[in-house]
Design an enzyme around this catalytic site. Structure first.
Site, PDB file in Angstrom:
ATOM      1  N   HIS A 182     -10.311   6.017  20.132  1.00 55.13           N
ATOM      2  CA  HIS A 182      -9.467   7.193  19.876  1.00 55.13           C
ATOM      3  C   HIS A 182     -10.154   8.115  18.864  1.00 55.13           C
ATOM      4  CE1 HIS A 182      -6.801   9.231  17.030  1.00 55.13           C
ATOM      5  NE2 HIS A 182      -5.993   9.462  18.028  1.00 55.13           N
ATOM      6  N   ASN A 183     -10.624   7.536  17.779  1.00 54.90           N
ATOM      7  CA  ASN A 183     -11.268   8.359  16.748  1.00 54.90           C
ATOM      8  C   ASN A 183     -12.553   8.986  17.263  1.00 54.90           C
ATOM      9  OD1 ASN A 183      -9.221   7.242  15.189  1.00 54.90           O
ATOM     10  ND2 ASN A 183     -10.475   7.172  13.369  1.00 54.90           N
ATOM     11  N   GLU A 207     -11.636  11.835  19.249  1.00 56.21           N
ATOM     12  CA  GLU A 207     -11.237  12.900  18.306  1.00 56.21           C
ATOM     13  C   GLU A 207     -12.478  13.665  17.825  1.00 56.21           C
ATOM     14  OE1 GLU A 207      -8.480  11.416  15.258  1.00 56.21           O
ATOM     15  OE2 GLU A 207      -9.634  12.534  13.787  1.00 56.21           O
ATOM     16  N   HIS A 242     -43.469  -5.303  34.020  1.00 56.69           N
ATOM     17  CA  HIS A 242     -42.033  -5.613  33.973  1.00 56.69           C
ATOM     18  C   HIS A 242     -41.393  -5.793  35.336  1.00 56.69           C
ATOM     19  CE1 HIS A 242     -41.642  -5.338  29.721  1.00 56.69           C
ATOM     20  NE2 HIS A 242     -42.275  -4.177  29.704  1.00 56.69           N
ATOM     21  N   VAL A 270      -3.584  -0.528   3.271  1.00 58.28           N
ATOM     22  CA  VAL A 270      -4.506  -0.345   2.142  1.00 58.28           C
ATOM     23  C   VAL A 270      -5.878   0.047   2.656  1.00 58.28           C
ATOM     24  CG1 VAL A 270      -3.279  -1.939   0.638  1.00 58.28           C
ATOM     25  CG2 VAL A 270      -5.072  -2.817   2.149  1.00 58.28           C
ATOM     26  N   SER A 282      -2.399   6.202  14.120  1.00 54.84           N
ATOM     27  CA  SER A 282      -2.973   7.547  14.075  1.00 54.84           C
ATOM     28  C   SER A 282      -1.881   8.596  13.944  1.00 54.84           C
ATOM     29  CB  SER A 282      -3.781   7.839  15.337  1.00 54.84           C
ATOM     30  OG  SER A 282      -4.208   9.189  15.310  1.00 54.84           O
ATOM     31  N   GLY A 291       0.851  -1.205   0.000  1.00 56.76           N
ATOM     32  CA  GLY A 291       0.000   0.000   0.000  1.00 56.76           C
ATOM     33  C   GLY A 291       0.873   1.236   0.000  1.00 56.76           C
ATOM     34  N   LYS A 310      -8.247   2.019  18.815  1.00 50.67           N
ATOM     35  CA  LYS A 310      -8.124   3.055  17.770  1.00 50.67           C
ATOM     36  C   LYS A 310      -9.505   3.644  17.452  1.00 50.67           C
ATOM     37  CE  LYS A 310      -6.335   5.453  14.293  1.00 50.67           C
ATOM     38  NZ  LYS A 310      -7.271   5.751  13.296  1.00 50.67           N
ATOM     39  N   ARG A 336      -0.741  -2.515  -5.258  1.00 45.68           N
ATOM     40  CA  ARG A 336      -1.543  -3.158  -6.311  1.00 45.68           C
ATOM     41  C   ARG A 336      -1.157  -2.597  -7.679  1.00 45.68           C
ATOM     42  NH1 ARG A 336      -7.843  -1.911  -7.320  1.00 45.68           N
ATOM     43  NH2 ARG A 336      -7.041   0.185  -6.948  1.00 45.68           N
TER      44      ARG A 336
HETATM   45  P1  NBP Z   1      -6.143   4.622   1.125  1.00 47.39           P
HETATM   46  O1  NBP Z   1      -7.080   4.285   2.214  1.00 47.39           O
HETATM   47  O2  NBP Z   1      -6.467   5.684   0.166  1.00 47.39           O
HETATM   48  O3  NBP Z   1      -5.847   3.270   0.295  1.00 47.39           O
HETATM   49  C1  NBP Z   1      -4.977   3.294  -0.791  1.00 47.39           C
HETATM   50  C2  NBP Z   1      -4.310   1.949  -0.979  1.00 47.39           C
HETATM   51  O4  NBP Z   1      -5.296   0.919  -1.090  1.00 47.39           O
HETATM   52  C3  NBP Z   1      -3.496   1.925  -2.260  1.00 47.39           C
HETATM   53  O5  NBP Z   1      -2.366   1.115  -2.045  1.00 47.39           O
HETATM   54  C4  NBP Z   1      -4.466   1.284  -3.231  1.00 47.39           C
HETATM   55  O6  NBP Z   1      -3.818   0.658  -4.319  1.00 47.39           O
HETATM   56  C5  NBP Z   1      -5.083   0.239  -2.354  1.00 47.39           C
HETATM   57  N1  NBP Z   1      -6.320  -0.297  -2.907  1.00 47.39           N
HETATM   58  C6  NBP Z   1      -7.529   0.290  -3.086  1.00 47.39           C
HETATM   59 BR1  NBP Z   1      -7.937   2.020  -2.659  1.00 47.39          BR
HETATM   60  N2  NBP Z   1      -8.428  -0.529  -3.656  1.00 47.39           N
HETATM   61  C7  NBP Z   1      -7.771  -1.671  -3.830  1.00 47.39           C
HETATM   62  C8  NBP Z   1      -8.168  -2.932  -4.363  1.00 47.39           C
HETATM   63  N3  NBP Z   1      -9.424  -3.158  -4.768  1.00 47.39           N
HETATM   64  N4  NBP Z   1      -7.256  -3.908  -4.412  1.00 47.39           N
HETATM   65  C9  NBP Z   1      -6.005  -3.703  -3.966  1.00 47.39           C
HETATM   66  N5  NBP Z   1      -5.558  -2.531  -3.460  1.00 47.39           N
HETATM   67  C10 NBP Z   1      -6.436  -1.540  -3.396  1.00 47.39           C
HETATM   68  O7  NBP Z   1      -4.672   4.903   1.719  1.00 47.39           O
HETATM   69  P2  NBP Z   1      -4.211   5.734   2.996  1.00 47.39           P
HETATM   70  O8  NBP Z   1      -4.914   7.021   3.116  1.00 47.39           O
HETATM   71  O9  NBP Z   1      -2.718   5.702   2.932  1.00 47.39           O
HETATM   72  O10 NBP Z   1      -4.686   4.819   4.205  1.00 47.39           O
HETATM   73  C11 NBP Z   1      -4.284   3.469   4.381  1.00 47.39           C
HETATM   74  C12 NBP Z   1      -5.030   2.907   5.571  1.00 47.39           C
HETATM   75  O11 NBP Z   1      -4.660   3.656   6.728  1.00 47.39           O
HETATM   76  C13 NBP Z   1      -6.554   3.016   5.467  1.00 47.39           C
HETATM   77  O12 NBP Z   1      -7.154   1.942   6.113  1.00 47.39           O
HETATM   78  C14 NBP Z   1      -6.858   4.286   6.214  1.00 47.39           C
HETATM   79  O13 NBP Z   1      -8.166   4.305   6.709  1.00 47.39           O
HETATM   80  C15 NBP Z   1      -5.824   4.226   7.324  1.00 47.39           C
HETATM   81  N6  NBP Z   1      -5.448   5.535   7.893  1.00 47.39           N
HETATM   82  C16 NBP Z   1      -5.352   6.629   7.110  1.00 47.39           C
HETATM   83  C17 NBP Z   1      -4.981   7.848   7.669  1.00 47.39           C
HETATM   84  C18 NBP Z   1      -4.847   9.079   6.820  1.00 47.39           C
HETATM   85  O14 NBP Z   1      -4.612  10.151   7.400  1.00 47.39           O
HETATM   86  N7  NBP Z   1      -4.935   8.980   5.507  1.00 47.39           N
HETATM   87  C19 NBP Z   1      -4.697   7.924   9.031  1.00 47.39           C
HETATM   88  C20 NBP Z   1      -4.771   6.774   9.797  1.00 47.39           C
HETATM   89  C21 NBP Z   1      -5.153   5.585   9.213  1.00 47.39           C
HETATM   90  P3  NBP Z   1      -3.713   1.438  -5.735  1.00 47.39           P
HETATM   91  O15 NBP Z   1      -2.605   2.425  -5.565  1.00 47.39           O
HETATM   92  O16 NBP Z   1      -3.374   0.367  -6.697  1.00 47.39           O
HETATM   93  O17 NBP Z   1      -5.045   2.099  -5.979  1.00 47.39           O
END
Ligand code: NBP
Length: 482
Positions: free
Chosen positions: A186-187, A190, A451, A74, A128, A9, A183, A33
Site C-alpha cells: 500500500h505504501n 502511495e 550458461h 508505538v 493507514s 502509545g 500495508k 511510556r
Molecule cells: P510515533 O511513531 O511517533 O511513536 C510515538 C510513540 O512511541 C509514543 O508513545 C512514544 O512514547 C513511543 N516510544 C518511542 Br518514540 N520510543 C520509545 C521507547 N524507546 N520506549 C517506549 N516507547 C517509546 O507515533 P505515531 O506517529 O502515532 O505512530 C505510531 C505507529 O503508527 C508507528 O509505527 C507509525 O509508523 C505508524 N503509523 C503512523 C502514521 C502517521 O500518520 N503518523 C500513519 C500510519 C501508521 P513517549 O511518548 O514516551 O515518547
C-alpha cells in the site's frame, strides 16, 4: 466493567484510534511510556469519555477483559519488541497482542512465531489514513494468528472506514506478516501515485506553462473522472493554497523529498521476488534523485539544457496527460498486485486480492473510486495475474495508449523528467511483447559463461551450450551466475 482493549502509545495515531474506538462503543484503557501523557490525554481530548488510563503495564493488564487485547501504537522497531517482552509475563495463554505500527513484515513473521510458542496470539495490523483516518475511520490490514481475529474483528471493523455500500475497509488479510506485507505494498503504491501526480503537475507547469490556479482547476476536474481519489483531491487543494504574499505556497517548497523506508522495502521485496515492480521502484529513485539538490543545481549549470516549452493546444495536451496518468496508475496497481500475488503464493498466505482492494477503497491515503473496479476485477477472476488483462482495465489502457505515448515522447523531446509515466509505458510495451531480446542476453551469457540456453525450435526444459569461438570447451556452467 473491564475494558475491551488496551492501547499503548499516545502519540497522534494512538490517541485518535482510542477516541475512535470510544465513539464506537468500546471501552479502552490507555497507556504510554511517558506516563504523564496518559493524564494529559484523559484531561484533554479524552475528557468526558469512557476511556480510562493505566499507570503501568500491570495496571493496564488488570483492567482488561479476557482474552486480553493489547494494541501497540508505538514507534516501529525495537520499541515493539521491548513492549512485547514486558507484556508477555503479565499475560495469559490466549491473550492477544496487536502491533498497529508501520512494521517491516519479516519482524511480524518473527514475533508471530515466537509469541505462538508462548501461547500468545499475535496480530500485525497495517493502519493507514494518518491522523484523520485514525480518528474517523482508517483502513486496517490485520494479519497474523487467525485464532485472534474473531476477538478483534468487531473493534477493527467498527472503527474502520466504510465504503458507500457500508462495507468496512478492514478484513482479515492472512497469517503471519501478511497484514504488514499488504500495508507495505500500500505504501509503495502511495509512493507511485504521488510521483505520477507530481509528474503531471511538472508537465503542466514547466511544459505547458500553466499557473497554479489553472492546475488546481484541472485536478479538480480530474477528480470527477476515473482519477477520483484522495491524492488528486489534496493536490487540487495544495495548488489553491496561497502563501502570505498571495503566491501558491507549493512553489516555495524545496524540491527534495524525504522518505521513511516503506517504498524502499517494497522495491527491495520486488527484487527479492523477481517481480518487475518498475513504477514504484522508480518512484523511490525519483525521491533519491530529488534529494541530490546541490548536485542537480551544479549539473543544470554545466549542461544548460533547459526544459523546452510544449507547443500546441493546451487543452488537448491536458487531456492526453490525464490519460497518461490514468494508464500509468493502472500499471502501478497491476504491478503491486503482481507482487502481492507472488508473496501470497510463496508464503502460502491465500490472500484474497479483491478484499485487499476493498481495504484500500476507503480510509487510507490511496483511497479512490478506481479501487472499487480493482475489487470487481479480482472478484470476477480471483486468479487474474495481471490487472491490465481485466476487460475494464484493458479497454482503458488500449484507449489511453496513443495519448500516453504522445505525452511520454514529448517529455523525452523536451527534456522533462518523467520517470514513472515512462517506466509504466515501457513495462506495458514489454509485457505485451511476446518476443523480447532476451535471446541475445542468453546468447551473451552462454558465450562468456557457458550458461546454456533453450531453443525456440525445441521443447522447454532442454538446455544447449554452443562453443561460440571454437576455443572454449563443451562444459556448461552450473555455478557462475551473471
Ligand atoms: P510515533 O511513531 O511517533 O511513536 C510515538 C510513540 O512511541 C509514543 O508513545 C512514544 O512514547 C513511543 N516510544 C518511542 Br518514540 N520510543 C520509545 C521507547 N524507546 N520506549 C517506549 N516507547 C517509546 O507515533 P505515531 O506517529 O502515532 O505512530 C505510531 C505507529 O503508527 C508507528 O509505527 C507509525 O509508523 C505508524 N503509523 C503512523 C502514521 C502517521 O500518520 N503518523 C500513519 C500510519 C501508521 P513517549 O511518548 O514516551 O515518547
Amino acid at each position: 466493567m473491564k475494558a475491551d482493549i488496551g492501547v499503548i502509545g499516545l502519540a497522534v495515531m494512538g490517541q485518535n484510534l482510542i477516541l475512535n474506538m470510544n465513539d464506537n462503543g468500546f471501552k479502552v484503557v490507555a497507556f504510554n511510556r511517558t506516563v504523564a501523557k496518559v493524564d494529559e490525554f484523559l484531561e484533554g481530548p479524552a475528557k468526558g469519555t469512557n476511556i480510562v488510563g493505566a499507570t503501568s503495564l500491570e495496571d493496564l493488564v488488570s483492567k482488561l477483559a479476557t482474552p486480553r487485547k493489547v494494541m501497540l501504537m508505538v514507534r516501529a522497531g525495537d520499541v515493539v519488541d521491548q513492549f512485547i517482552d514486558s507484556l508477555v509475563p503479565l499475560l495469559e495463554e490466549g491473550d492477544i497482542i496487536i502491533d498497529g505500527g508501520n512494521t517491516n513484515y519479516p519482524d511480524t513473521n518473527r514475533r508471530y512465531a515466537s509469541l505462538r510458542e508462548k501461547g500468545i496470539r499475535f496480530i500485525g495490523a497495517g493502519v493507514s489514513g494518518g491522523e484523520e483516518g485514525a480518528r474517523f475511520g482508517p483502513s486496517i490490514m490485520p494479519g497474523g494468528d487467525p485464532e485472534a481475529w474473531p476477538f478483534v474483528k468487531p473493534i477493527f471493523q467498527g472503527i474502520a472506514a466504510k465504503t458507500e455500500q457500508g462495507e468496512a475497509c478492514c478484513d482479515w488479510v492472512g497469517k503471519e506478516g501478511a497484514g504488514h506485507f499488504v500495508k507495505m505494498v500500500h505504501n509503495g503504491i502511495e509512493y507511485g501515485d504521488m510521483q505520477l501526480i507530481s509528474e503531471a503537475y511538472h508537465f503542466m507547469k514547466e511544459g505547458l506553462g500553466l499557473s497554479a490556479d489553472e492546475m488546481q482547476a484541472i485536478f479538480t476536474e480530474w477528480n470527477k473522472t476515473e482519477l477520483d481519489s484522495y491524492l488528486v483531491e489534496i493536490t487540487a487543494d495544495i495548488l489553491g493554497y496561497k502563501d502570505e504574499d498571495g503566491e501558491a505556497l507549493v512553489e516555495k517548497i524545496l524540491d527534495t523529498a524525504g522518505q521513511k523506508g516503506t517504498g524502499k522495502w517494497t522495491g527491495i521485496n520486488a527484487l527479492d521476488h523477481g517481480i518487475p515492480l518498475t513504477l514504484i521502484t522508480d518512484s523511490v529513485f525519483a525521491r533519491c534523485l530529488s534529494s541530490l539538490k546541490d548536485q542537480r543545481v551544479e549539473a543544470e549549470k554545466a549542461f544548460n539544457n533547459p526544459i523546452l516549452a510544449i507547443e500546441g493546444d493546451k487543452a488537448q495536451w491536458v487531456d492526453a496527460l490525464r490519460q497518461a496518468l490514468l494508464a500509468s496508475k493502472i500499471i502501478s496497481y497491476a504491478q503491486g498486485f503482481m507482487l502481492i500475488r507472488e508473496a501470497s503464493e510463496e508464503n502460502d498466505w491465500s490472500l484474497n486480492y479483491g478484499n485487499v482492494a476493498l481495504m484500500w477503497r476507503g480510509g487510507c491515503i490511496i483511497r479512490s473510486a478506481f479501487l472499487g473496479n480493482i475489487r470487481d476485477a479480482f472478484e470476477a477472476n480471483p486468479e487474474l495475474a495481471f490487472l491490465g488483462l481485466d476487460n475494464y482495465f484493458k479497454d482503458i489502457l488500449q484507449s489511453c495508449l496513443p495519448a500516453w505515448r504522445k505525452v511520454v515522447a514529448k517529455s523525452f523531446e523536451t527534456g522533462l523528467p518523467m520517470p514513472c509515466m515512462s517506466s509504466a509505458l515501457t513495462f506495458l510495451n514489454g509485457y505485451t511483447t511476446a518476443r523480447l531480446p532476451a535471446n541475445m542476453l542468453q546468447a551473451q551469457r552462454d558465450y562468456f559463461g557457458a550458461h546454456t540456453y533453450e531453443r525456440t525450435d525445441k521443447p522447454r526444459g532442454e538446455f544447449f551450450h554452443t562453443n561460440w569461438t571454437g576455443k572454449g570447451g563443451d562444459i556448461s556452467s552450473t555455478t557462475y551466475d551473471v
